[in-house]
Design an enzyme around this catalytic site. Structure first.
Site, PDB file in Angstrom:
ATOM      1  N   SER A 182       1.624  -3.848  -1.368  1.00  0.00           N
ATOM      2  CA  SER A 182       1.713  -2.391  -1.509  1.00  0.00           C
ATOM      3  C   SER A 182       0.308  -1.774  -1.555  1.00  0.00           C
ATOM      4  O   SER A 182      -0.007  -0.832  -0.810  1.00  0.00           O
ATOM      5  CB  SER A 182       2.490  -2.063  -2.801  1.00  0.00           C
ATOM      6  OG  SER A 182       2.230  -0.774  -3.256  1.00  0.00           O
ATOM      7  N   LYS A 186      -2.003   0.150   1.775  1.00  0.00           N
ATOM      8  CA  LYS A 186      -2.439   1.550   1.693  1.00  0.00           C
ATOM      9  C   LYS A 186      -3.953   1.666   1.887  1.00  0.00           C
ATOM     10  O   LYS A 186      -4.440   2.604   2.519  1.00  0.00           O
ATOM     11  CB  LYS A 186      -2.024   2.154   0.352  1.00  0.00           C
ATOM     12  CG  LYS A 186      -0.544   2.503   0.320  1.00  0.00           C
ATOM     13  CD  LYS A 186      -0.110   3.079  -1.008  1.00  0.00           C
ATOM     14  CE  LYS A 186      -0.035   2.035  -2.069  1.00  0.00           C
ATOM     15  NZ  LYS A 186       0.699   2.354  -3.272  1.00  0.00           N
TER      16      LYS A 186
HETATM   17  N1  URA Z   1       0.170   0.417  -7.432  1.00  0.00           N
HETATM   18  C1  URA Z   1       0.599   0.450  -6.147  1.00  0.00           C
HETATM   19  O1  URA Z   1       0.104   1.227  -5.330  1.00  0.00           O
HETATM   20  N2  URA Z   1       1.589  -0.383  -5.790  1.00  0.00           N
HETATM   21  C2  URA Z   1       2.151  -1.254  -6.629  1.00  0.00           C
HETATM   22  O2  URA Z   1       3.037  -1.985  -6.233  1.00  0.00           O
HETATM   23  C3  URA Z   1       1.697  -1.275  -7.959  1.00  0.00           C
HETATM   24  C4  URA Z   1       0.684  -0.432  -8.328  1.00  0.00           C
END
Ligand code: URA
Length: 408
Positions: A182, A186
Protein backbone atom coordinates in the site's frame (compact mmCIF):
# COMPACT_ATOMS: atom_id res chain seq x y z
CA UNK A 1 -11.50 -19.51 -10.58
CA UNK A 2 -11.82 -16.84 -7.85
CA UNK A 3 -12.60 -19.55 -5.30
CA UNK A 4 -9.50 -21.50 -6.43
CA UNK A 5 -7.34 -18.42 -5.87
CA UNK A 6 -8.77 -17.82 -2.39
CA UNK A 7 -8.39 -21.49 -1.53
CA UNK A 8 -4.77 -21.55 -2.72
CA UNK A 9 -3.90 -18.67 -0.39
CA UNK A 10 -5.88 -20.27 2.44
CA UNK A 11 -3.57 -23.27 2.07
CA UNK A 12 -0.55 -20.96 2.31
CA UNK A 13 0.57 -21.42 -1.31
CA UNK A 14 2.15 -18.75 -3.50
CA UNK A 15 -0.13 -16.91 -5.95
CA UNK A 16 1.14 -15.98 -9.41
CA UNK A 17 1.07 -12.44 -10.83
CA UNK A 18 -1.81 -13.54 -13.07
CA UNK A 19 -3.86 -14.86 -10.13
CA UNK A 20 -3.28 -11.73 -8.06
CA UNK A 21 -4.14 -9.56 -11.06
CA UNK A 22 -7.36 -11.50 -11.73
CA UNK A 23 -8.70 -11.16 -8.21
CA UNK A 24 -7.51 -7.61 -7.37
CA UNK A 25 -8.47 -6.04 -10.70
CA UNK A 26 -11.66 -8.10 -10.65
CA UNK A 27 -12.46 -6.48 -7.30
CA UNK A 28 -11.79 -2.99 -8.62
CA UNK A 29 -14.09 -3.66 -11.60
CA UNK A 30 -16.83 -4.98 -9.32
CA UNK A 31 -16.62 -8.58 -10.57
CA UNK A 32 -15.29 -9.90 -7.26
CA UNK A 33 -17.51 -9.44 -4.21
CA UNK A 34 -16.49 -7.73 -0.96
CA UNK A 35 -16.85 -11.02 0.93
CA UNK A 36 -14.53 -12.82 -1.51
CA UNK A 37 -11.87 -10.12 -1.32
CA UNK A 38 -12.25 -10.03 2.47
CA UNK A 39 -11.60 -13.78 2.59
CA UNK A 40 -8.47 -13.38 0.48
CA UNK A 41 -7.20 -10.47 2.61
CA UNK A 42 -7.68 -12.51 5.78
CA UNK A 43 -5.84 -15.47 4.20
CA UNK A 44 -2.98 -13.07 3.32
CA UNK A 45 -3.03 -11.70 6.86
CA UNK A 46 -2.72 -15.17 8.35
CA UNK A 47 -0.39 -16.85 5.82
CA UNK A 48 1.67 -13.86 4.63
CA UNK A 49 3.10 -13.43 1.14
CA UNK A 50 6.40 -14.23 -0.54
CA UNK A 51 8.55 -11.38 -1.84
CA UNK A 52 7.57 -12.32 -5.41
CA UNK A 53 3.88 -12.00 -4.53
CA UNK A 54 4.49 -8.65 -2.78
CA UNK A 55 6.43 -7.22 -5.76
CA UNK A 56 3.62 -8.37 -8.07
CA UNK A 57 0.91 -6.90 -5.84
CA UNK A 58 2.79 -3.59 -5.64
CA UNK A 59 2.91 -3.46 -9.45
CA UNK A 60 -0.81 -4.23 -9.71
CA UNK A 61 -1.48 -1.38 -7.26
CA UNK A 62 0.79 1.09 -9.10
CA UNK A 63 -0.73 0.23 -12.49
CA UNK A 64 -4.29 0.74 -11.21
CA UNK A 65 -4.13 4.53 -11.70
CA UNK A 66 -2.08 7.56 -12.75
CA UNK A 67 1.69 7.54 -12.44
CA UNK A 68 3.13 11.00 -11.79
CA UNK A 69 6.34 12.15 -13.39
CA UNK A 70 8.40 14.93 -11.82
CA UNK A 71 11.53 14.13 -13.79
CA UNK A 72 11.47 17.62 -15.36
CA UNK A 73 12.16 19.11 -11.94
CA UNK A 74 15.85 19.54 -11.19
CA UNK A 75 17.32 17.59 -8.27
CA UNK A 76 16.58 14.27 -6.62
CA UNK A 77 13.04 14.21 -5.22
CA UNK A 78 12.87 12.53 -1.83
CA UNK A 79 9.45 11.69 -0.44
CA UNK A 80 8.72 10.85 3.16
CA UNK A 81 5.94 8.73 4.58
CA UNK A 82 4.89 8.09 8.14
CA UNK A 83 2.90 4.99 9.01
CA UNK A 84 0.76 7.27 11.19
CA UNK A 85 0.65 8.29 14.81
CA UNK A 86 -0.82 10.61 17.43
CA UNK A 87 0.45 14.21 17.28
CA UNK A 88 2.62 13.48 14.24
CA UNK A 89 3.12 16.86 12.60
CA UNK A 90 6.60 16.12 11.23
CA UNK A 91 5.68 16.82 7.59
CA UNK A 92 4.81 20.44 8.43
CA UNK A 93 8.28 20.89 9.91
CA UNK A 94 10.56 18.87 7.68
CA UNK A 95 9.31 19.87 4.23
CA UNK A 96 10.28 23.57 4.73
CA UNK A 97 13.59 22.54 6.34
CA UNK A 98 14.51 20.26 3.45
CA UNK A 99 13.47 22.89 0.88
CA UNK A 100 15.51 25.54 2.71
CA UNK A 101 18.52 23.20 2.34
CA UNK A 102 18.05 23.40 -1.44
CA UNK A 103 16.25 20.09 -2.04
CA UNK A 104 12.93 20.30 -3.92
CA UNK A 105 9.98 18.64 -2.18
CA UNK A 106 6.58 17.73 -3.58
CA UNK A 107 4.58 16.21 -0.77
CA UNK A 108 1.14 14.79 -1.29
CA UNK A 109 -0.43 14.13 2.04
CA UNK A 110 -3.57 12.46 3.28
CA UNK A 111 -6.33 12.86 5.83
CA UNK A 112 -6.59 11.33 9.28
CA UNK A 113 -7.33 7.67 9.70
CA UNK A 114 -8.73 6.15 12.90
CA UNK A 115 -7.21 7.98 15.86
CA UNK A 116 -4.35 9.43 13.85
CA UNK A 117 -4.55 12.92 12.35
CA UNK A 118 -3.65 13.67 8.73
CA UNK A 119 -1.36 16.41 7.45
CA UNK A 120 -4.03 17.70 5.08
CA UNK A 121 -6.49 18.21 7.96
CA UNK A 122 -3.79 20.08 9.89
CA UNK A 123 -3.06 22.36 6.93
CA UNK A 124 -6.76 23.04 6.44
CA UNK A 125 -6.78 24.57 9.93
CA UNK A 126 -4.93 27.49 8.31
CA UNK A 127 -7.81 29.54 6.86
CA UNK A 128 -7.55 29.79 3.06
CA UNK A 129 -4.85 27.11 2.59
CA UNK A 130 -5.52 25.25 -0.66
CA UNK A 131 -4.92 21.51 -0.71
CA UNK A 132 -6.28 20.93 -4.21
CA UNK A 133 -3.48 22.19 -6.45
CA UNK A 134 -3.45 20.98 -10.06
CA UNK A 135 -0.39 19.21 -11.50
CA UNK A 136 0.57 22.43 -13.31
CA UNK A 137 0.27 24.51 -10.15
CA UNK A 138 2.40 22.00 -8.25
CA UNK A 139 5.15 22.08 -10.86
CA UNK A 140 5.15 25.88 -11.07
CA UNK A 141 5.23 26.26 -7.29
CA UNK A 142 8.12 23.84 -6.89
CA UNK A 143 10.07 25.62 -9.65
CA UNK A 144 9.39 28.99 -7.99
CA UNK A 145 9.83 28.28 -4.28
CA UNK A 146 11.05 24.66 -4.00
CA UNK A 147 8.22 23.10 -1.97
CA UNK A 148 4.58 22.14 -1.99
CA UNK A 149 2.35 20.22 0.39
CA UNK A 150 -1.01 19.39 -1.14
CA UNK A 151 -3.64 16.66 -1.30
CA UNK A 152 -3.25 13.79 -3.69
CA UNK A 153 -3.71 14.79 -7.35
CA UNK A 154 -5.19 12.68 -10.09
CA UNK A 155 -6.27 9.15 -9.63
CA UNK A 156 -3.28 7.79 -7.78
CA UNK A 157 -3.47 4.09 -6.83
CA UNK A 158 -7.29 3.77 -6.77
CA UNK A 159 -6.74 0.09 -5.89
CA UNK A 160 -5.28 1.15 -2.55
CA UNK A 161 -8.31 3.30 -1.75
CA UNK A 162 -10.67 0.40 -2.41
CA UNK A 163 -8.60 -2.24 -0.62
CA UNK A 164 -7.73 0.01 2.34
CA UNK A 165 -11.41 0.76 2.98
CA UNK A 166 -12.11 -2.99 3.07
CA UNK A 167 -9.07 -3.72 5.28
CA UNK A 168 -10.27 -1.06 7.69
CA UNK A 169 -13.53 -2.92 8.34
CA UNK A 170 -12.24 -6.52 8.18
CA UNK A 171 -9.41 -6.28 10.73
CA UNK A 172 -6.78 -6.80 8.04
CA UNK A 173 -4.98 -3.45 8.27
CA UNK A 174 -1.97 -4.65 10.24
CA UNK A 175 -0.72 -7.18 7.68
CA UNK A 176 2.94 -6.40 6.90
CA UNK A 177 2.79 -7.36 3.16
CA UNK A 178 -0.41 -5.34 2.70
CA UNK A 179 0.99 -2.27 4.50
CA UNK A 180 4.23 -2.45 2.49
CA UNK A 181 2.54 -2.70 -0.92
CA UNK A 182 0.00 0.00 0.00
CA UNK A 183 2.67 2.52 1.02
CA UNK A 184 5.28 1.71 -1.59
CA UNK A 185 2.82 1.74 -4.50
CA UNK A 186 1.69 5.27 -3.53
CA UNK A 187 5.25 6.56 -3.19
CA UNK A 188 6.38 5.05 -6.50
CA UNK A 189 3.26 6.16 -8.41
CA UNK A 190 3.72 9.62 -6.81
CA UNK A 191 7.01 10.11 -8.66
CA UNK A 192 9.54 9.85 -5.78
CA UNK A 193 13.17 9.16 -6.71
CA UNK A 194 14.06 8.18 -3.13
CA UNK A 195 11.84 7.38 -0.17
CA UNK A 196 12.19 7.83 3.59
CA UNK A 197 9.74 5.90 5.78
CA UNK A 198 9.07 6.78 9.41
CA UNK A 199 7.72 3.56 10.91
CA UNK A 200 5.88 4.22 14.14
CA UNK A 201 6.00 1.58 16.86
CA UNK A 202 3.77 1.51 19.91
CA UNK A 203 0.19 1.34 21.10
CA UNK A 204 -0.78 4.46 19.11
CA UNK A 205 0.58 2.97 15.87
CA UNK A 206 -0.39 0.20 13.44
CA UNK A 207 2.46 -1.97 14.71
CA UNK A 208 3.08 -2.34 18.42
CA UNK A 209 6.41 -4.18 18.47
CA UNK A 210 9.84 -3.35 17.05
CA UNK A 211 10.32 -6.79 15.50
CA UNK A 212 7.31 -6.31 13.20
CA UNK A 213 8.35 -2.72 12.46
CA UNK A 214 11.83 -3.93 11.47
CA UNK A 215 10.28 -6.62 9.23
CA UNK A 216 8.11 -3.99 7.54
CA UNK A 217 11.12 -1.69 7.06
CA UNK A 218 13.27 -4.44 5.53
CA UNK A 219 10.44 -5.43 3.22
CA UNK A 220 9.96 -1.85 1.99
CA UNK A 221 13.71 -1.62 1.34
CA UNK A 222 13.49 -4.81 -0.79
CA UNK A 223 10.49 -3.43 -2.71
CA UNK A 224 12.52 -0.25 -3.28
CA UNK A 225 15.47 -2.29 -4.60
CA UNK A 226 13.14 -4.13 -6.96
CA UNK A 227 11.82 -0.82 -8.34
CA UNK A 228 15.22 0.96 -8.38
CA UNK A 229 14.34 3.36 -5.53
CA UNK A 230 16.59 3.97 -2.53
CA UNK A 231 14.51 3.48 0.62
CA UNK A 232 15.61 4.34 4.15
CA UNK A 233 13.57 3.55 7.24
CA UNK A 234 13.52 5.09 10.72
CA UNK A 235 11.72 3.42 13.62
CA UNK A 236 10.20 5.92 16.04
CA UNK A 237 8.22 5.60 19.27
CA UNK A 238 4.45 5.87 19.31
CA UNK A 239 3.65 4.76 22.85
CA UNK A 240 3.59 8.45 23.76
CA UNK A 241 2.05 11.22 21.60
CA UNK A 242 4.68 12.99 19.48
CA UNK A 243 5.54 16.45 20.80
CA UNK A 244 3.26 18.60 22.94
CA UNK A 245 0.05 18.91 20.94
CA UNK A 246 -2.72 16.80 19.40
CA UNK A 247 -5.32 18.56 17.27
CA UNK A 248 -5.08 20.46 14.02
CA UNK A 249 -4.50 24.18 14.81
CA UNK A 250 -2.52 23.33 17.93
CA UNK A 251 -0.21 21.12 15.87
CA UNK A 252 0.33 23.82 13.24
CA UNK A 253 1.30 26.26 16.00
CA UNK A 254 3.72 23.74 17.54
CA UNK A 255 5.26 23.05 14.10
CA UNK A 256 5.82 26.81 13.70
CA UNK A 257 7.57 26.94 17.08
CA UNK A 258 9.88 24.10 16.01
CA UNK A 259 10.65 25.84 12.71
CA UNK A 260 11.39 29.06 14.56
CA UNK A 261 13.77 27.23 16.87
CA UNK A 262 11.62 28.14 19.90
CA UNK A 263 10.90 24.52 20.87
CA UNK A 264 13.93 22.82 22.36
CA UNK A 265 13.40 20.02 24.92
CA UNK A 266 10.80 18.31 22.82
CA UNK A 267 11.19 14.83 21.24
CA UNK A 268 9.42 16.21 18.16
CA UNK A 269 12.45 18.39 17.43
CA UNK A 270 14.85 15.43 17.56
CA UNK A 271 12.70 13.33 15.25
CA UNK A 272 12.23 16.20 12.77
CA UNK A 273 15.99 16.84 12.69
CA UNK A 274 16.65 13.11 12.11
CA UNK A 275 14.07 12.82 9.33
CA UNK A 276 15.06 16.07 7.62
CA UNK A 277 18.78 15.19 7.82
CA UNK A 278 18.10 11.85 6.14
CA UNK A 279 16.03 13.46 3.40
CA UNK A 280 18.74 16.04 2.71
CA UNK A 281 21.40 13.32 2.81
CA UNK A 282 19.46 11.27 0.25
CA UNK A 283 18.66 14.22 -1.99
CA UNK A 284 22.18 15.71 -2.06
CA UNK A 285 23.97 12.36 -1.72
CA UNK A 286 25.95 13.51 1.31
CA UNK A 287 26.57 11.89 4.74
CA UNK A 288 23.80 12.34 7.32
CA UNK A 289 26.21 14.20 9.63
CA UNK A 290 26.89 16.84 6.99
CA UNK A 291 23.18 17.06 6.16
CA UNK A 292 22.38 17.58 9.85
CA UNK A 293 24.63 20.64 9.98
CA UNK A 294 22.66 22.17 7.10
CA UNK A 295 19.36 21.30 8.80
CA UNK A 296 20.35 22.95 12.09
CA UNK A 297 21.63 26.00 10.22
CA UNK A 298 18.39 26.64 8.29
CA UNK A 299 16.39 26.39 11.52
CA UNK A 300 18.76 28.76 13.27
CA UNK A 301 19.02 31.36 10.51
CA UNK A 302 15.24 31.49 10.00
CA UNK A 303 15.22 30.28 6.39
CA UNK A 304 13.24 27.11 7.21
CA UNK A 305 10.44 29.13 8.81
CA UNK A 306 10.59 31.59 5.92
CA UNK A 307 10.03 28.66 3.50
CA UNK A 308 6.98 27.59 5.51
CA UNK A 309 5.54 31.12 5.39
CA UNK A 310 6.24 31.32 1.66
CA UNK A 311 4.45 28.02 1.02
CA UNK A 312 1.43 28.94 3.13
CA UNK A 313 1.12 32.33 1.46
CA UNK A 314 1.50 30.86 -2.02
CA UNK A 315 -1.23 28.30 -1.29
CA UNK A 316 -3.58 31.04 -0.04
CA UNK A 317 -3.32 30.44 3.71
CA UNK A 318 -3.37 33.12 6.39
CA UNK A 319 -1.31 32.18 9.45
CA UNK A 320 -2.59 35.11 11.49
CA UNK A 321 -6.07 33.53 11.39
CA UNK A 322 -5.14 30.15 12.90
CA UNK A 323 -7.41 29.80 15.96
CA UNK A 324 -7.66 27.56 18.99
CA UNK A 325 -10.82 27.22 21.04
CA UNK A 326 -11.15 29.54 24.04
CA UNK A 327 -12.94 26.86 26.08
CA UNK A 328 -10.17 25.27 28.09
CA UNK A 329 -9.99 22.68 30.84
CA UNK A 330 -6.85 22.14 32.89
CA UNK A 331 -6.14 18.50 33.69
CA UNK A 332 -4.28 18.47 37.00
CA UNK A 333 -2.11 15.83 38.61
CA UNK A 334 -3.83 14.03 41.51
CA UNK A 335 -0.44 13.34 43.10
CA UNK A 336 3.23 14.21 43.04
CA UNK A 337 5.70 12.01 41.19
CA UNK A 338 7.38 11.34 37.88
CA UNK A 339 5.32 10.92 34.67
CA UNK A 340 5.89 7.28 33.68
CA UNK A 341 3.28 7.04 30.93
CA UNK A 342 1.38 9.38 28.61
CA UNK A 343 -0.70 6.92 26.63
CA UNK A 344 -0.65 7.64 22.89
CA UNK A 345 -3.76 5.66 22.01
CA UNK A 346 -5.84 7.10 24.88
CA UNK A 347 -4.78 10.64 24.01
CA UNK A 348 -5.61 9.94 20.35
CA UNK A 349 -9.11 8.86 21.42
CA UNK A 350 -9.47 11.90 23.67
CA UNK A 351 -8.56 14.28 20.84
CA UNK A 352 -11.03 12.49 18.59
CA UNK A 353 -13.82 12.79 21.18
CA UNK A 354 -13.02 16.49 21.55
CA UNK A 355 -13.74 16.81 17.80
CA UNK A 356 -10.21 16.95 16.32
CA UNK A 357 -10.99 14.02 13.99
CA UNK A 358 -13.95 12.25 12.47
CA UNK A 359 -15.83 9.51 14.36
CA UNK A 360 -17.94 8.71 11.30
CA UNK A 361 -17.81 9.58 7.60
CA UNK A 362 -20.39 12.38 8.00
CA UNK A 363 -18.67 14.11 10.93
CA UNK A 364 -16.88 17.39 10.40
CA UNK A 365 -13.58 18.27 12.04
CA UNK A 366 -13.26 21.10 14.53
CA UNK A 367 -9.81 22.52 13.81
CA UNK A 368 -9.66 24.55 17.02
CA UNK A 369 -9.90 21.71 19.57
CA UNK A 370 -7.35 19.29 20.96
CA UNK A 371 -4.85 18.72 23.72
CA UNK A 372 -1.69 20.48 24.78
CA UNK A 373 0.67 18.55 27.03
CA UNK A 374 2.07 20.96 29.62
CA UNK A 375 4.38 18.25 30.99
CA UNK A 376 6.19 15.54 29.03
CA UNK A 377 7.23 11.98 29.79
CA UNK A 378 9.83 11.68 32.57
CA UNK A 379 9.09 15.10 34.08
CA UNK A 380 8.47 15.52 37.82
CA UNK A 381 5.14 17.02 38.84
CA UNK A 382 3.59 18.33 42.04
CA UNK A 383 0.08 17.47 43.22
CA UNK A 384 -2.37 19.87 41.55
CA UNK A 385 0.05 20.90 38.82
CA UNK A 386 -1.39 21.19 35.29
CA UNK A 387 -0.43 18.17 33.18
CA UNK A 388 -2.45 19.01 30.07
CA UNK A 389 -4.77 21.66 28.67
CA UNK A 390 -7.85 20.43 26.83
CA UNK A 391 -9.31 22.76 24.20
CA UNK A 392 -12.95 21.87 23.64
CA UNK A 393 -16.09 23.31 22.07
CA UNK A 394 -19.32 21.68 23.12
CA UNK A 395 -18.71 19.56 26.17
CA UNK A 396 -15.89 17.59 27.65
CA UNK A 397 -15.86 13.81 27.25
CA UNK A 398 -15.52 11.65 30.35
CA UNK A 399 -11.87 11.55 31.41
CA UNK A 400 -10.42 8.43 33.02
CA UNK A 401 -7.14 9.72 34.40
CA UNK A 402 -5.47 6.32 34.87
CA UNK A 403 -6.02 5.47 31.20
CA UNK A 404 -4.13 8.59 30.15
CA UNK A 405 -1.32 8.80 32.69
CA UNK A 406 0.83 6.79 35.04
CA UNK A 407 2.52 8.89 37.72
CA UNK A 408 4.75 7.30 40.37
N1 URA B 1 -0.48 3.65 5.64
C1 URA B 1 -0.79 3.35 4.35
O1 URA B 1 -0.72 4.21 3.47
N2 URA B 1 -1.18 2.10 4.07
C2 URA B 1 -1.26 1.13 4.98
O2 URA B 1 -1.62 0.02 4.65
C3 URA B 1 -0.94 1.45 6.31
C4 URA B 1 -0.53 2.73 6.61
Amino acid sequence: MILDIINKKRLGKELSYQELDTIFNGYLKGDVADYQMSALLMAICINGMTDEEIFALTKIFIDSGDILDFSDLPGIKVDKHSTGGIGDKTTLVIVPIVAACGCPVVKMSGRGLGYTGGTIDKLESIPGYRIDLSDDEILKQVYDIGLVVTGQTGDLVPMDKAIYALRDVTSTVSSIPLIASSIMSKKIAGGADKILIDIKVGNGALLSNREDAKKLGDLMIRIGEYYGREVRTILSDMNTPLGKTIGNSLEVLEAIDVLRGVEKDNPLVDLCVTLASNMVSMSLDIPVKEAKEKVLEVIQNGSAYHKFEEMVQRQGGNLSKVKVSNHVYFLKSPKKGVIQKIDALEFGKLALYLGAGKMSMDDSIDYTVGVKLNKLLGETVKKGEVLATLYYKKKLPEIVFDNLYKID
